[in-house]
Design a protein around this motif. Structure first.
Motif, short mmCIF file in Angstrom:
data_model
loop_
_atom_site.label_atom_id
_atom_site.label_comp_id
_atom_site.label_asym_id
_atom_site.label_seq_id
_atom_site.Cartn_x
_atom_site.Cartn_y
_atom_site.Cartn_z
N VAL A 237 -35.85 21.11 15.99
CA VAL A 237 -36.04 22.47 15.97
C VAL A 237 -36.46 22.60 14.19
O VAL A 237 -35.65 22.09 13.54
N THR A 238 -37.35 23.15 13.79
CA THR A 238 -37.56 23.49 12.38
C THR A 238 -37.78 24.59 12.32
O THR A 238 -38.64 25.48 12.77
N VAL A 239 -37.12 25.47 11.32
CA VAL A 239 -36.78 26.70 11.08
C VAL A 239 -37.73 27.12 9.69
O VAL A 239 -37.25 26.45 8.78
N THR A 240 -38.64 28.00 9.64
CA THR A 240 -39.33 28.38 8.58
C THR A 240 -38.98 29.79 8.10
O THR A 240 -38.28 30.36 8.86
N ASP A 241 -39.46 30.28 7.00
CA ASP A 241 -39.39 31.70 6.78
C ASP A 241 -40.15 32.57 7.60
O ASP A 241 -39.70 33.64 7.95
N GLU A 242 -41.07 31.92 8.29
CA GLU A 242 -42.01 32.77 9.37
C GLU A 242 -41.89 32.53 10.72
O GLU A 242 -42.10 33.50 11.63
N THR A 243 -41.35 31.47 11.24
CA THR A 243 -41.40 31.02 12.64
C THR A 243 -40.36 29.79 12.66
O THR A 243 -39.79 29.34 11.94
N ILE A 244 -40.37 29.42 14.09
CA ILE A 244 -39.49 28.43 14.55
C ILE A 244 -40.24 27.26 15.38
O ILE A 244 -40.96 27.76 16.24
N HIS A 245 -40.34 26.16 15.10
CA HIS A 245 -41.16 25.32 16.01
C HIS A 245 -40.08 24.25 16.66
O HIS A 245 -39.17 23.86 16.12
N LEU A 246 -40.36 24.30 17.93
CA LEU A 246 -39.46 23.47 19.00
C LEU A 246 -40.31 22.15 19.41
O LEU A 246 -41.43 22.39 20.02
N ALA A 247 -39.82 20.93 19.17
CA ALA A 247 -40.63 19.91 19.65
C ALA A 247 -39.55 18.92 20.44
O ALA A 247 -38.51 18.63 20.13
N GLY A 248 -40.43 18.13 21.38
CA GLY A 248 -39.65 17.34 22.30
C GLY A 248 -40.55 16.82 23.18
O GLY A 248 -41.77 17.26 23.37
N PRO A 249 -40.20 15.96 24.12
CA PRO A 249 -40.95 15.50 25.16
C PRO A 249 -41.13 16.42 26.30
O PRO A 249 -40.28 17.05 26.65
N ALA A 250 -42.23 16.24 27.21
CA ALA A 250 -42.32 17.05 28.33
C ALA A 250 -43.11 16.26 29.28
O ALA A 250 -44.49 15.67 28.92
N VAL A 251 -42.87 16.13 30.54
CA VAL A 251 -43.55 14.97 31.32
C VAL A 251 -43.65 15.48 32.91
O VAL A 251 -42.87 16.28 33.17
N ILE A 252 -44.81 15.17 33.45
CA ILE A 252 -44.92 15.62 34.72
C ILE A 252 -44.34 14.41 35.60
O ILE A 252 -44.76 13.29 35.49
N VAL A 253 -43.44 14.45 36.58
CA VAL A 253 -42.98 13.47 37.32
C VAL A 253 -43.50 13.11 38.77
O VAL A 253 -43.12 12.21 39.38
N ALA A 254 -43.82 14.37 39.49
CA ALA A 254 -44.25 14.27 40.81
C ALA A 254 -45.23 15.48 41.02
O ALA A 254 -45.44 16.22 40.51
N GLU A 255 -45.89 15.04 42.37
CA GLU A 255 -46.61 16.29 42.98
C GLU A 255 -46.68 16.01 44.50
O GLU A 255 -46.32 14.87 45.00
N GLY A 256 -46.76 17.15 45.28
CA GLY A 256 -46.89 16.91 46.52
C GLY A 256 -46.99 18.08 47.19
O GLY A 256 -47.68 19.31 46.61
N THR A 257 -46.85 18.52 48.45
CA THR A 257 -46.85 19.66 49.45
C THR A 257 -45.61 20.11 49.72
O THR A 257 -45.12 19.54 50.29
N ALA A 258 -45.27 21.47 49.71
CA ALA A 258 -44.22 22.22 50.07
C ALA A 258 -44.45 23.17 51.20
O ALA A 258 -45.63 23.74 51.08
N ARG A 259 -43.43 23.34 52.13
CA ARG A 259 -43.90 24.29 53.24
C ARG A 259 -42.88 25.56 52.94
O ARG A 259 -41.44 25.23 53.07
#
Length: 260
Positions: A237-259
């Motif tokens: 997390v980087t905090v500046t005078d104007e805003t905050i930036h959040l950085a980290g991984p984000a992954v898609i792990v699966a897909e399918g069909t739900a009922r």
């Protein structure tokens, strides 16, 4: 119903594409999909819907696991952007996403996704209580409400039973609150979180931003970079005078069909 599943440092989401805005899921349907025993399982649901904002194509319709509406989700918007990239619905390196907390801009840097979360808004001092103990805390808004409570020792953090919702002052938080418990000091802290409408989660992006803002202020600075360890990994997390930036991984792990 076709779905995908993704997570950001263990904060996991069911993702449903609705490009024609034809399937506005009810709270009961969202809760059924997010149920970990009887559904797909997730801390929340991300519906990919068309945006009404000018020059922004997609709106992130975010719901908590119990079906309730939430204003913002820092990990969710990064997973949302990863989904758009993998489905060919957006191009990098910057993706604009419309949310109930305003337009968020996600920047892609390899495996890391960084989002401009806007500034933290500090509220009053308050407290949270759990299992007969109470801790002072700082109210912070990141477009959604947070209560950041610093604990004394790491053992105290580990001992918390977050199967139960911490008690809080409903006069300060009439719409509920995400409660973060923190040990350590900036530039590196550890946290656990009980999210409203969900329970304890492995990570909370807006919570990490609130925690970093408070930790930096406690260390004598309103700006800087803070590493935030969550049960599911580490966020920067980087905090500046104007805003905050959040950085980290984000992954898609699966897909399918739900009922349903």
């Amino acid at each position: 119903m076709h779905f995908s599943k993704g997570h950001g440092t263990g904060n996991d989401f069911v993702i449903v594409a609705d490009p024609a805005d034809e399937r506005r899921l009810s709270a009961a349907e969202v809760a059924a999909l997010c149920d970990r025993r009887f559904g797909v399982g997730g801390d929340g649901l991300l519906r990919v819907a068309p945006s009404t904002e000018p020059e922004v194509k997609w709106f992130m319709d975010y719901r908590n696991a119990d079906g309730s509406i939430a204003e913002m989700c820092g990990n969710g918007v990064r997973v949302f952007a990863r989904y758009l990239l993998e489905q060919g619905l957006a191009d990098g390196p910057e993706i604009a996403v419309s949310t109930r907390g305003g337009v968020k801009r996600v920047r892609v840097d390899g495996d890391q996704l960084s989002v401009d979360m806007g500034p933290a808004e500090f509220g009053p001092s308050s407290q949270a209580s759990l299992s007969g103990f109470a801790w002072p805390g700082q109210a912070v808004s990141m477009g959604n409400p947070h209560l950041v409570c610093h604990l004394g020792e790491a053992e105290e953090l580990e001992a918390l039973d977050l199967h139960y919702q911490p008690r809080f002052d409903r006069a300060v938080f009439p719409d509920g609150v995400n409660v973060e418990f923190v040990v350590g000091s900036a530039p590196h802290v550890r946290m656990r979180v009980h999210e409203r409408g969900v329970g304890e989660t492995h990570s909370c992006g807006t919570g990490a931003c609130a925690v970093a803002a408070v930790a930096l202020r406690r260390a004598g600075s309103d700006t800087g970079t803070c590493k935030v360890d969550v049960p599911g990994g580490t966020l920067t997390v980087t905090v500046t005078d104007e805003t905050i930036h959040l950085a980290g991984p984000a992954v898609i792990v699966a897909e399918g069909t739900a009922r349903l």
